[in-house]
Motif scaffolding. Structure first.
Motif, PDB file in Angstrom:
ATOM      1  N   PHE A  37       0.779  -1.412   0.092  1.00 49.94           N
ATOM      2  CA  PHE A  37      -0.021   0.578  -0.284  1.00 49.94           C
ATOM      3  C   PHE A  37       0.688   1.126  -0.123  1.00 49.94           C
ATOM      4  CE2 PHE A  37      -4.535  -1.756   0.862  1.00 49.94           C
ATOM      5  CZ  PHE A  37      -4.037  -3.261   1.095  1.00 49.94           C
ATOM      6  N   ARG A  38       0.457   1.770  -0.597  1.00 51.79           N
ATOM      7  CA  ARG A  38       0.817   3.735  -0.687  1.00 51.79           C
ATOM      8  C   ARG A  38       0.389   4.690   0.175  1.00 51.79           C
ATOM      9  NH1 ARG A  38       2.380   5.025  -5.850  1.00 51.79           N
ATOM     10  NH2 ARG A  38       0.213   5.163  -5.855  1.00 51.79           N
ATOM     11  N   GLN A  39       0.841   5.610   1.070  1.00 52.11           N
ATOM     12  CA  GLN A  39       0.315   6.453   2.207  1.00 52.11           C
ATOM     13  C   GLN A  39       0.607   7.627   1.352  1.00 52.11           C
ATOM     14  OE1 GLN A  39      -0.775   5.546   5.273  1.00 52.11           O
ATOM     15  NE2 GLN A  39      -2.305   6.772   5.674  1.00 52.11           N
ATOM     16  N   LYS A  43      -3.345  11.699   2.752  1.00 55.81           N
ATOM     17  CA  LYS A  43      -4.331  10.581   1.632  1.00 55.81           C
ATOM     18  C   LYS A  43      -4.209   9.555   2.569  1.00 55.81           C
ATOM     19  CE  LYS A  43      -3.302  13.754  -2.657  1.00 55.81           C
ATOM     20  NZ  LYS A  43      -2.970  13.180  -4.533  1.00 55.81           N
ATOM     21  N   GLN A  44      -5.176   9.319   2.179  1.00 57.65           N
ATOM     22  CA  GLN A  44      -5.532   7.934   2.843  1.00 57.65           C
ATOM     23  C   GLN A  44      -4.329   7.110   1.842  1.00 57.65           C
ATOM     24  OE1 GLN A  44      -9.497   6.455   0.866  1.00 57.65           O
ATOM     25  NE2 GLN A  44      -8.836   5.797  -0.887  1.00 57.65           N
ATOM     26  N   ARG A  45      -4.495   5.492   2.500  1.00 59.00           N
ATOM     27  CA  ARG A  45      -3.704   4.456   2.128  1.00 59.00           C
ATOM     28  C   ARG A  45      -4.555   3.587   0.954  1.00 59.00           C
ATOM     29  NH1 ARG A  45      -1.057   1.176   7.102  1.00 59.00           N
ATOM     30  NH2 ARG A  45      -0.737   2.988   7.894  1.00 59.00           N
ATOM     31  N   ASP A  46      -3.462   3.691  -0.188  1.00 51.72           N
ATOM     32  CA  ASP A  46      -4.135   2.747  -1.218  1.00 51.72           C
ATOM     33  C   ASP A  46      -3.157   1.517  -1.719  1.00 51.72           C
ATOM     34  OD1 ASP A  46      -4.596   6.504  -2.731  1.00 51.72           O
ATOM     35  OD2 ASP A  46      -5.864   5.031  -1.829  1.00 51.72           O
ATOM     36  N   GLY A  91       6.218   8.499  -0.769  1.00 46.76           N
ATOM     37  CA  GLY A  91       5.025   8.251   0.072  1.00 46.76           C
ATOM     38  C   GLY A  91       5.593   7.065   1.000  1.00 46.76           C
ATOM     39  N   TYR A  93       5.223   3.248   1.966  1.00 44.95           N
ATOM     40  CA  TYR A  93       4.734   2.204   1.486  1.00 44.95           C
ATOM     41  C   TYR A  93       4.877   1.168   2.138  1.00 44.95           C
ATOM     42  CZ  TYR A  93       5.184   3.700  -3.375  1.00 44.95           C
ATOM     43  OH  TYR A  93       4.508   4.322  -4.979  1.00 44.95           O
ATOM     44  N   TRP A 110       0.270  -5.681   9.623  1.00 42.14           N
ATOM     45  CA  TRP A 110       1.165  -4.479   9.108  1.00 42.14           C
ATOM     46  C   TRP A 110       2.382  -4.254   9.301  1.00 42.14           C
ATOM     47  CZ3 TRP A 110      -1.413  -1.345   4.810  1.00 42.14           C
ATOM     48  CH2 TRP A 110      -2.318  -1.781   4.536  1.00 42.14           C
ATOM     49  N   GLY A 113       6.432   0.263   7.514  1.00 37.19           N
ATOM     50  CA  GLY A 113       6.317   1.506   5.984  1.00 37.19           C
ATOM     51  C   GLY A 113       7.993   2.033   6.396  1.00 37.19           C
TER      52      GLY A 113
END
Length: 120
Positions: A37-39, A43-46, A91, A93, A110, A113
């Protein structure tokens, strides 16, 4: 308990490449799906990419042809090869993984990051 440790982030110029790694360790029966995921700031985590234990991979449309996800089941490690990076892909990751715990239950974890900064 499972620990996910990401590495490989850093500063790269636009158009450059990076390879991220996510290693799972701890006490578990098996590691299932793994994902990145990238944040971006504010912004939100995508979801960027995911891969099953049988190596079925999916990547977001925005990174198709440039990012590749892979894994080494013996090492319980997932990789994200990123090329032709863009500044907007800056961002943190995060690695996310499903694990089957020793008691048989499934749980997602998780990592902490890793920062990726793409300069223009």
């Amino acid at each position: 308990q499972v620990q996910l440790v990401e590495s490989g982030g850093g500063l790269v110029q636009a158009g450059g490449s990076l390879r991220l790694s996510c290693a799972a360790s701890g006490s578990f029966f098996s590691i299932g799906d793994m994902a990145w995921f990238r944040q971006a700031p504010g912004k939100q985590r995508d979801l960027v990419a995911s891969i099953t234990k049988t190596h079925y991979a999916n990547v977001a449309d925005s990174v198709k042809g440039r990012f590749t996800i892979s894994r080494d089941n013996e090492k319980n490690t997932a990789y994200l090869q990123m090329s032709s990076l863009k500044p907007e892909e800056t961002g943190v990751y995060f690695c996310n993984s499903e694990a089957r715990e020793m008691r048989g239950t499934f749980k997602r974890y998780w990592g902490q990051g890793t920062q990726v900064t793409v300069s223009s």
